[in-house]
Design a protein around this motif. Structure first.
Motif, short mmCIF file in Angstrom:
data_model
loop_
_atom_site.label_atom_id
_atom_site.label_comp_id
_atom_site.label_asym_id
_atom_site.label_seq_id
_atom_site.Cartn_x
_atom_site.Cartn_y
_atom_site.Cartn_z
N ILE A 4 0.83 -1.20 0.00
CA ILE A 4 0.00 0.00 0.00
C ILE A 4 0.87 1.25 0.00
O ILE A 4 1.77 1.40 0.83
CB ILE A 4 -0.92 0.02 1.24
CG1 ILE A 4 -1.81 -1.23 1.29
CG2 ILE A 4 -1.76 1.30 1.25
CD1 ILE A 4 -2.85 -1.30 0.20
N ARG A 26 -4.61 3.42 -2.24
CA ARG A 26 -3.68 3.45 -3.37
C ARG A 26 -2.67 2.32 -3.23
O ARG A 26 -1.82 2.34 -2.32
CB ARG A 26 -2.96 4.80 -3.46
CG ARG A 26 -2.12 4.92 -4.74
CD ARG A 26 -1.38 6.25 -4.85
NE ARG A 26 -2.26 7.41 -4.76
CZ ARG A 26 -3.04 7.84 -5.76
NH1 ARG A 26 -3.06 7.19 -6.90
NH2 ARG A 26 -3.78 8.91 -5.59
N LEU A 27 -2.74 1.35 -4.13
CA LEU A 27 -1.82 0.24 -4.12
C LEU A 27 -0.53 0.61 -4.84
O LEU A 27 -0.54 1.45 -5.75
CB LEU A 27 -2.44 -0.99 -4.77
CG LEU A 27 -3.31 -1.87 -3.84
CD1 LEU A 27 -4.53 -1.12 -3.36
CD2 LEU A 27 -3.73 -3.16 -4.54
N ILE A 68 -10.38 2.03 -5.01
CA ILE A 68 -9.10 1.33 -5.05
C ILE A 68 -8.38 1.79 -6.30
O ILE A 68 -8.92 1.70 -7.41
CB ILE A 68 -9.31 -0.19 -5.06
CG1 ILE A 68 -10.07 -0.64 -3.82
CG2 ILE A 68 -7.97 -0.91 -5.14
CD1 ILE A 68 -10.50 -2.09 -3.85
N THR A 69 -7.16 2.30 -6.14
CA THR A 69 -6.45 2.87 -7.27
C THR A 69 -4.97 2.51 -7.15
O THR A 69 -4.59 1.65 -6.37
CB THR A 69 -6.69 4.39 -7.32
OG1 THR A 69 -6.09 4.94 -8.49
CG2 THR A 69 -6.19 5.11 -6.08
N GLY A 70 -4.12 3.15 -7.95
CA GLY A 70 -2.71 2.85 -7.92
C GLY A 70 -1.91 4.02 -8.42
O GLY A 70 -2.34 5.17 -8.26
N PRO A 73 -3.80 -1.39 -9.55
CA PRO A 73 -4.20 -2.27 -8.45
C PRO A 73 -4.35 -3.73 -8.84
O PRO A 73 -4.16 -4.62 -8.00
CB PRO A 73 -5.53 -1.68 -7.97
CG PRO A 73 -6.00 -0.82 -9.08
CD PRO A 73 -4.79 -0.32 -9.79
N VAL A 79 -5.87 -7.98 -4.12
CA VAL A 79 -6.88 -6.94 -4.31
C VAL A 79 -8.27 -7.54 -4.48
O VAL A 79 -9.27 -6.91 -4.13
CB VAL A 79 -6.52 -6.04 -5.51
CG1 VAL A 79 -6.78 -6.73 -6.84
CG2 VAL A 79 -7.30 -4.73 -5.45
N LEU A 95 -13.08 0.91 -8.65
CA LEU A 95 -11.75 0.43 -9.00
C LEU A 95 -11.26 1.21 -10.21
O LEU A 95 -11.90 1.21 -11.25
CB LEU A 95 -11.79 -1.06 -9.35
CG LEU A 95 -10.48 -1.63 -9.93
CD1 LEU A 95 -9.44 -1.82 -8.83
CD2 LEU A 95 -10.75 -2.94 -10.65
N THR A 97 -8.51 1.31 -13.04
CA THR A 97 -7.57 0.38 -13.64
C THR A 97 -7.21 0.83 -15.05
O THR A 97 -8.01 1.51 -15.71
CB THR A 97 -8.14 -1.05 -13.65
OG1 THR A 97 -7.20 -1.95 -14.26
CG2 THR A 97 -9.47 -1.12 -14.38
#
Length: 214
Positions: A4, A26-27, A68-70, A73, A79, A95, A97
């Motif tokens: 994370i 945020r991954l 959930i974001t990055g 992710p 996840v 999500l 992506t």
């Protein structure tokens, strides 16, 4: 365990839910290198957290809308149980992506914001067209547009694959500082793209383009 980068509460800056309070997970890690990326700090590092630790942090922050974001992710297999757990606890889950990863195993109740990479992103031809067959009616597609060429790519793909019939929204979002907002608006209007939504990164208007954790 999940890697994370940050978990924080802010105002949703993008998508059709822009303006709503939202908790972000945020991954860490991304396999793409988009030219306009504004979260390069999420490519490396981060903190290893258990599912229970992530859920506890989300609970402590409050609210029921979670994104959930990055990074990306879907590079992290844990996840999927995270999404299931959030849904099971009554959260409305989004999500974000890149569209380069398969989305067929994402739980149906998750609202997927799928990014289609335009030519001047530096990552052209990475979008999986088969992902279009796995969109739910509540999902959204997003094109980040930096140039006229990007716009024409987004326009033509939207028409060719009838994207406005496949998703709840098709969003043309200007890359910050790369394209004049009036120009993008006029292109959409002049081409009669009546079902395309003009996007805008609201959080950058509020806190500035360089702020993290917002």
């Amino acid at each position: 365990m999940l890697q994370i980068t940050e978990i924080f509460r802010s105002i949703q800056g993008e998508s059709t839910r822009a303006g709503l309070p939202c908790t972000f997970i945020r991954l860490t890690g991304c396999n793409l290198r988009c030219t306009w990326c504004d979260t390069e700090y999420s490519f490396y590092g981060g903190t290893r957290m258990t599912l229970d630790e992530v859920m506890r942090k989300v609970w402590d922050l409050g609210g029921k809308l979670v994104e959930i974001t990055g990074g990306e992710p879907l590079l992290q297999r844990p996840v999927y149980p995270l999404m299931d757990c959030l849904l099971g606890e009554g959260y409305r889950v989004m999500l974000e992506t890149s569209g380069e990863r398969p989305i067929d195993k994402v739980p149906a109740d998750v609202i997927k914001i799928v990014d289609v990479k335009c030519p001047d992103s530096g990552e052209p031809d990475t979008f999986r067209l088969e992902n279009l067959d796995h969109l739910s009616p509540h999902d959204e597609l997003k094109f980040v547009i930096a140039t006229r060429r990007d716009y024409e790519f987004a326009r033509d793909l939207t028409k060719r694959h009838q994207l406005t019939r496949r998703a709840a929204a098709v969003i043309f979002s200007p890359a910050h500082g790369e394209v004049d907002l009036p120009n993008l608006a006029e292109w959409i209007l002049n081409d009669g793209l009546d079902e395309v939504r003009f996007g805008h990164q609201l959080h950058k208007t509020i806190w500035g383009a360089e702020a993290k954790g917002v």
